[in-house]
Motif scaffolding. Structure first.
Motif, PDB file in Angstrom:
ATOM      1  N   PRO A 149       0.820  -1.219   0.000  1.00  0.00           N
ATOM      2  CA  PRO A 149       0.000   0.000   0.000  1.00  0.00           C
ATOM      3  C   PRO A 149       0.853   1.268   0.000  1.00  0.00           C
ATOM      4  N   MET A 150       1.994   1.175   0.629  1.00  0.00           N
ATOM      5  CA  MET A 150       2.861   2.343   0.681  1.00  0.00           C
ATOM      6  C   MET A 150       3.389   2.674  -0.710  1.00  0.00           C
ATOM      7  N   MET A 151       3.906   1.681  -1.386  1.00  0.00           N
ATOM      8  CA  MET A 151       4.409   1.918  -2.744  1.00  0.00           C
ATOM      9  C   MET A 151       3.285   2.395  -3.630  1.00  0.00           C
ATOM     10  N   HIS A 152       2.138   1.810  -3.391  1.00  0.00           N
ATOM     11  CA  HIS A 152       0.992   2.173  -4.204  1.00  0.00           C
ATOM     12  C   HIS A 152       0.697   3.673  -4.126  1.00  0.00           C
ATOM     13  N   SER A 153       0.617   4.170  -2.927  1.00  0.00           N
ATOM     14  CA  SER A 153       0.269   5.588  -2.802  1.00  0.00           C
ATOM     15  C   SER A 153       1.399   6.470  -3.314  1.00  0.00           C
ATOM     16  N   ILE A 154       2.611   6.044  -3.090  1.00  0.00           N
ATOM     17  CA  ILE A 154       3.733   6.827  -3.593  1.00  0.00           C
ATOM     18  C   ILE A 154       3.684   6.910  -5.115  1.00  0.00           C
ATOM     19  N   GLU A 155       3.483   5.765  -5.711  1.00  0.00           N
ATOM     20  CA  GLU A 155       3.463   5.750  -7.168  1.00  0.00           C
ATOM     21  C   GLU A 155       2.380   6.650  -7.721  1.00  0.00           C
ATOM     22  N   SER A 156       1.226   6.629  -7.064  1.00  0.00           N
ATOM     23  CA  SER A 156       0.111   7.438  -7.546  1.00  0.00           C
ATOM     24  C   SER A 156       0.471   8.915  -7.630  1.00  0.00           C
ATOM     25  N   ILE A 163      -0.395   3.934   6.637  1.00  0.00           N
ATOM     26  CA  ILE A 163       0.651   3.612   5.671  1.00  0.00           C
ATOM     27  C   ILE A 163       0.538   4.430   4.393  1.00  0.00           C
ATOM     28  N   GLU A 164      -0.683   4.426   3.838  1.00  0.00           N
ATOM     29  CA  GLU A 164      -0.853   5.161   2.585  1.00  0.00           C
ATOM     30  C   GLU A 164      -0.497   6.629   2.761  1.00  0.00           C
ATOM     31  N   GLU A 165      -0.949   7.172   3.881  1.00  0.00           N
ATOM     32  CA  GLU A 165      -0.686   8.581   4.111  1.00  0.00           C
ATOM     33  C   GLU A 165       0.822   8.829   4.180  1.00  0.00           C
TER      34      GLU A 165
END
Lengths: 333, 333
Positions: free
Chosen positions: A76-83, A292-294
């Motif tokens: 989820p962390m990579m996900h939000s970063i990538e976005s 995490i996402e934040e």
DNA sequence: TTGTAGGCGTTATCAG
DNA sequence: CTGATAACGCCTACAA
């Protein structure tokens, strides 16, 4: 793959002109622009980003090294970063360090030779000193989920102590007084901080700290089971358990189920991290949410700011949050 | 960052010599090698991979586009791919397509301009035709978890029909005859194949197919709940449910728990995919294991082979496996 | 064993 | 508005 030269030949213009239309430079006549576009299209032309990067000294990519590419934590962390990165035309290059010093170093080396515009580090094995030294050499490194005082303005981390406090306080509020704690490995700062939060809550409520009620476990897979088993074998009474993370809490679930017991009946359990599968457990787990996402979003934004030369004055500390579900209840009797 | 020139100056040799020691060319005198190493070390030199790639036309990296960087499905896959690639000095560049056509295209464009040595595609939105066309242009593209007849030799996929069969057969063997099926979205080939497996098993056992017992659901989050609810509202009897994936099965768990029932008591449930959290559920879920990691490993090896010019004659079909745990039991009565 | 020099695909400067 | 041309950092014949 077609090159800029082939495009320019086909379009009957110079390479410079092709380059101009690529980069949206508007000093190109409409007619030439169209010719170029047509040629590109026909050739399926894709600019070679190596050459671009070489010429501009910008790669438009940021690297990240995480523990593993799998798992409910880094994903989820990579996900939000990538976005957020992608929105700004940057791309993410993900590598993993497997919590192994050599591999972490190797990953960083790779990203460096890739000349990424910035590096995000979520590493465990590497020591503070090495981290500090790297950051001195490279102003575009950020440290996630870890707090290093000397690197305060490039750290994005969690208030772990508060999390431990909230979890414990929750049980106290429910009426528990005999509360155990299964911590993560105490070599990790976050585990120590969470434990400290536990102590703080106890202290505030005037409950004495009892070392018998504290056991050190592992974050992974069945590290929880072992630690939980150890706790239950000790000759101490307790009606609630605060766990170092959700995995450990699951270990407690398992141990209880051996006696056909369920969390919240005789013993309340509180997890930590709120992994997405925690809600699939029955009873649904009461836990501490880790944003995490934040954290990812904030990190990505810091990178972006830094890249546009905004001075970063301080890091960011995130607050955890108590999520009450079904694994905690007032003590019986 | 230091360049090769600075190193050669400091070492008092030519750039060519520095290049030679970097690339392990042994035609360098010991003394010069040492001088060069010392210089590199002193400068903290990291070769610029853009320049290297430009000169050699090799990037030593392979790209992958997955649905999302998070989640229990793609994570383990990327993980295993990265492991084998890294062993061979290759690196993985991960991008996500979010099951959206434009984003998938964009990701591929990015990887192309990055001149990755190969591309691994795990895409949903892109149609077969577009896939085929791309593969024709680029011989280093591989398709994962999807079977396209025209691209047979670059596909690595699962025998979904067999999986559906195994799940159903398991219930039949336990004595069930009234078996329902909650499928994934039937626009997806894999969902259709799994359903076909269900039919095959029924057929083999001489049980008539009953459309009343089949409902179409979604793979995500609570798509399972809705579909399960629909099934239970129909006026049909059944003692077992074969699900399109573990998420859907969890939906059935939830519906049952509303009546204080547990899987395997009155109704057996079988999942599909064996997500890692399935074992944390209670009762532990009987499911079909999808060898995700193996798929990754195989894909990575195909890439490696292809890069060393081994001709690929055929793709790989993986076999799913039945994992019997606690959510299935003989029918009562 | 070593050095020289041309080329990889772009960008960017500088004349026209 | 357009076209030469010199970088960018590295590799690799080719010569010495």
């Amino acid at each position: 793959m077609a090159t800029i030269k082939e495009v320019s030949d086909l379009a009957g213009v110079s390479q410079a002109t092709v380059s101009r239309v690529m980069n949206g430079n508007n000093k190109v006549s409409e007619i030439n622009r169209e010719r170029v576009m047509a040629a590109m299209d026909k050739l399926g032309y894709q600019p070679n980003s190596f050459a671009q990067a070489l010429a501009t000294n910008r790669s438009y990519s940021v690297g990240i090294v995480v523990g593993t590419l799998s798992g409910p934590f880094y994903g989820p962390m990579m996900h939000s970063i990538e976005s957020v990165l992608r929105n700004e035309g940057q791309h993410l290059i993900a590598t993993s360090g497997h919590d192994d010093l050599e591999q972490e170093r190797d990953a960083i080396r790779f990203l460096n030779s890739r000349r990424v515009d910035a590096i995000l580090l979520v590493v465990q094995a590497m020591g503070d000193d090495e981290l500090i030294e790297m950051c001195q050499r490279n102003p575009n490194i950020f440290v996630l989920n870890r707090y290093v005082p000397e690197l305060a303005n490039r750290c994005i981390y969690l208030n772990n102590e508060l999390g431990g406090y909230l979890a414990t306080k929750h049980l106290i509020d429910l009426g528990h007084t005999k509360i155990a704690s299964i911590t993560g490995p105490l070599v990790h700062l976050d585990a120590r901080e969470r434990l400290q939060g536990y102590r703080n809550a106890l202290n505030e409520a005037g409950i004495e700290y009892d070392a018998q009620l504290v056991v050190e476990g592992l974050y992974q897979e069945d590290g929880g089971n072992k630690a939980a088993a150890k706790l239950f074998q000790r000759d101490v009474e307790f009606t609630g358990v605060v766990c170092g993370n959700d995995n450990i809490a699951i270990g407690v679930y398992d141990i209880l189920s051996l006696d056909n017991e369920s969390p919240a009946e005789r013993i309340s359990v509180v997890g930590y991290d709120d992994m997405f599968y925690s809600r699939y457990l029955r009873p649904k787990m009461t836990t501490i949410r880790f944003p995490i996402e934040e954290m990812g979003t904030i990190a990505a934004n810091m990178v972006l700011q830094n890249l546009s030369n905004v001075d970063l004055v301080k890091g960011v500390q995130l607050e955890p949050q108590l999520i009450v579900r079904e694994s905690s209840a007032p003590p019986v009797g």
